[in-house]
Design a protein around this motif. Structure first.
Motif, short mmCIF file in Angstrom:
data_model
loop_
_atom_site.label_atom_id
_atom_site.label_comp_id
_atom_site.label_asym_id
_atom_site.label_seq_id
_atom_site.Cartn_x
_atom_site.Cartn_y
_atom_site.Cartn_z
N GLY A 226 41.89 37.06 36.96
CA GLY A 226 41.57 37.21 35.54
C GLY A 226 42.73 36.71 34.71
N PHE A 227 42.56 36.73 33.38
CA PHE A 227 43.58 36.22 32.47
C PHE A 227 44.39 37.38 31.89
CE2 PHE A 227 40.72 32.75 32.89
CZ PHE A 227 41.42 31.59 32.56
N LEU A 228 45.70 37.38 32.15
CA LEU A 228 46.55 38.43 31.59
C LEU A 228 46.66 38.29 30.07
CD1 LEU A 228 49.49 38.68 34.17
CD2 LEU A 228 47.41 40.06 34.01
N THR A 229 46.36 37.12 29.55
CA THR A 229 46.39 36.91 28.10
C THR A 229 45.14 37.44 27.40
OG1 THR A 229 45.65 34.66 28.64
CG2 THR A 229 47.98 34.95 28.09
N ASN A 230 44.14 37.87 28.17
CA ASN A 230 42.92 38.43 27.59
C ASN A 230 42.95 39.95 27.71
OD1 ASN A 230 39.92 39.47 28.35
ND2 ASN A 230 39.83 37.88 26.77
N ALA A 231 42.68 40.63 26.61
CA ALA A 231 42.80 42.10 26.59
C ALA A 231 41.89 42.79 27.61
CB ALA A 231 42.51 42.62 25.18
N ALA A 232 40.63 42.32 27.73
CA ALA A 232 39.68 42.96 28.65
C ALA A 232 40.11 42.77 30.10
CB ALA A 232 38.28 42.39 28.42
N ASP A 233 40.50 41.53 30.44
CA ASP A 233 40.96 41.26 31.80
C ASP A 233 42.24 42.03 32.10
OD1 ASP A 233 38.86 39.62 32.30
OD2 ASP A 233 40.01 37.76 32.44
N ARG A 234 43.13 42.05 31.14
CA ARG A 234 44.43 42.72 31.33
C ARG A 234 44.24 44.22 31.57
NH1 ARG A 234 46.46 40.79 27.23
NH2 ARG A 234 46.38 42.53 25.74
N GLN A 235 43.27 44.82 30.89
CA GLN A 235 42.99 46.24 31.09
C GLN A 235 42.56 46.51 32.52
OE1 GLN A 235 40.06 47.83 28.42
NE2 GLN A 235 40.15 49.89 29.28
N ILE A 236 41.70 45.62 33.04
CA ILE A 236 41.24 45.76 34.44
C ILE A 236 42.40 45.60 35.40
CG2 ILE A 236 39.81 44.69 36.22
CD1 ILE A 236 37.85 43.91 33.97
N LEU A 237 43.22 44.57 35.18
CA LEU A 237 44.29 44.24 36.11
C LEU A 237 45.47 45.19 36.00
CD1 LEU A 237 44.18 40.35 35.75
CD2 LEU A 237 43.16 41.78 37.53
N SER A 238 45.53 45.99 34.93
CA SER A 238 46.62 46.97 34.75
C SER A 238 46.24 48.34 35.29
CB SER A 238 46.99 47.09 33.27
OG SER A 238 47.39 45.85 32.74
N SER A 239 44.98 48.54 35.59
CA SER A 239 44.49 49.85 36.06
C SER A 239 44.35 49.84 37.58
CB SER A 239 43.13 50.15 35.41
OG SER A 239 42.46 51.19 36.09
N GLN A 240 44.98 50.81 38.22
CA GLN A 240 44.90 50.89 39.68
C GLN A 240 43.46 51.10 40.14
OE1 GLN A 240 47.54 53.78 41.44
NE2 GLN A 240 46.51 53.72 43.43
N GLU A 241 42.72 51.96 39.44
CA GLU A 241 41.34 52.24 39.81
C GLU A 241 40.46 50.99 39.68
OE1 GLU A 241 37.61 55.15 38.47
OE2 GLU A 241 39.62 55.43 37.62
N GLN A 242 40.63 50.26 38.58
CA GLN A 242 39.82 49.06 38.37
C GLN A 242 40.24 47.92 39.28
OE1 GLN A 242 38.33 48.31 34.19
NE2 GLN A 242 39.98 49.74 33.69
N ARG A 243 41.52 47.84 39.61
CA ARG A 243 41.97 46.84 40.59
C ARG A 243 41.34 47.12 41.95
NH1 ARG A 243 47.72 47.20 38.51
NH2 ARG A 243 48.03 48.69 40.22
N ASP A 244 41.24 48.40 42.28
CA ASP A 244 40.64 48.77 43.56
C ASP A 244 39.16 48.39 43.59
OD1 ASP A 244 41.08 50.33 46.16
OD2 ASP A 244 39.32 51.34 45.32
#
Length: 263
Positions: A226-244
């Motif tokens: 995902g794109f770290l520059t995008n708020a929605a993608d960044r939220q997913i990639l910053s959350s351990q639960e959502q990364r899992d």
């Protein structure tokens, strides 16, 4: 007169005997027929009961197999699972952090998702090898040499994306090496499965010329989570639960692909 009366009495007695005899025979015949009928009914009942038990057992077995498949324990494919070997490459590491946004750094996200992805694949019976399991510095040539030395069936290199010119751009992208038809099919099929079966935002597969893909001699793709520059993608990639959850979805998509194409 007396003799005639005696004859009449005798004839009555004979008729009574005949009637009694036929009545008894009829009763015996009815009883025998009833017994035969009951025996036939009993046989039919036992036959149906036996088939019902078989159907019930088959139904239970099918349910158990379905549950095992859902848990990733028992596959649909007849291929031996140990025949499938995958290398997972967590992008960047050490001094090379990759792209970042605030406290979210690509090397950390790629490693976290790679390790979770590996666990899900191993739970399905796939043999997994990692280019790195910690925050280590590893050059691209070193990674390629490691992959070629392992001689796996598939390589998945895990990264994060970024696009500062437009923060609205988001989604998972799968890249394949320019000119490699197998890599293109792999990228398109896994991406298509994710798009159809998950809520993940998936972008079109992209042809590229990347060293980790170019210098390895196996079926390989590079996955931009995902794109770290995008708020929605960044939220997913910053959350351990959502990364899992993302790692599990990727494992399911990779599993479906490997089972469809074999080695």
């Amino acid at each position: 007169m007396e003799q005639r009366t005696k004859r009449k009495r005798k004839r009555r007695k004979n008729w009574k005997r005949i009637i009694i005899a036929y009545t008894l025979r009829t009763l015996v015949a009815v009883v025998l027929l009833g017994m035969v009928f009951l025996m036939i009914c009993g046989c039919i009942f036992l036959y149906q009961l036996g088939h019902k038990e078989k159907d019930d057992v088959s139904s239970v077995n099918a349910h158990v197999k379905s549950q095992l498949r859902g848990a990733g324990t028992q596959p649909d494919s007849p291929l031996p699972l140990t025949d499938c070997k995958i290398v997972l490459d967590a992008g960047h590491g050490g001094l090379d952090g990759g792209c970042s946004f605030g406290d979210t750094v690509e090397k950390d996200v790629s490693l976290a998702v790679t390790l979770a992805l590996g666990e899900y694949l191993e739970a399905k019976g796939i043999q997994v090898v990692y280019t790195r399991r910690e925050d280590d510095s590893l050059g691209l040539s070193e990674r390629a040499d490691l992959v070629n030395g392992e001689e796996p069936d598939f390589l998945f290199s895990i990264h994060c994306n970024s696009y500062e010119e437009d923060a609205s751009i988001r989604g998972l992208e799968i890249h394949y090496q320019k000119g490699r038809k197998e890599g293109k099919a792999m990228a398109e099929q896994i991406g298509g499965w994710l798009e159809e079966n998950t809520s993940i935002e998936v972008r079109d597969a992209k042809e590229n010329n990347l060293q980790i893909l170019r210098e390895t001699s196996v079926k390989a793709v590079l996955i931009e989570l995902g794109f770290l520059t995008n708020a929605a993608d960044r939220q997913i990639l910053s959350s351990q639960e959502q990364r899992d959850e993302l790692a599990k979805a990727l494992a399911d998509g990779i599993w479906e692909y490997t089972q469809a194409v074999g080695r």
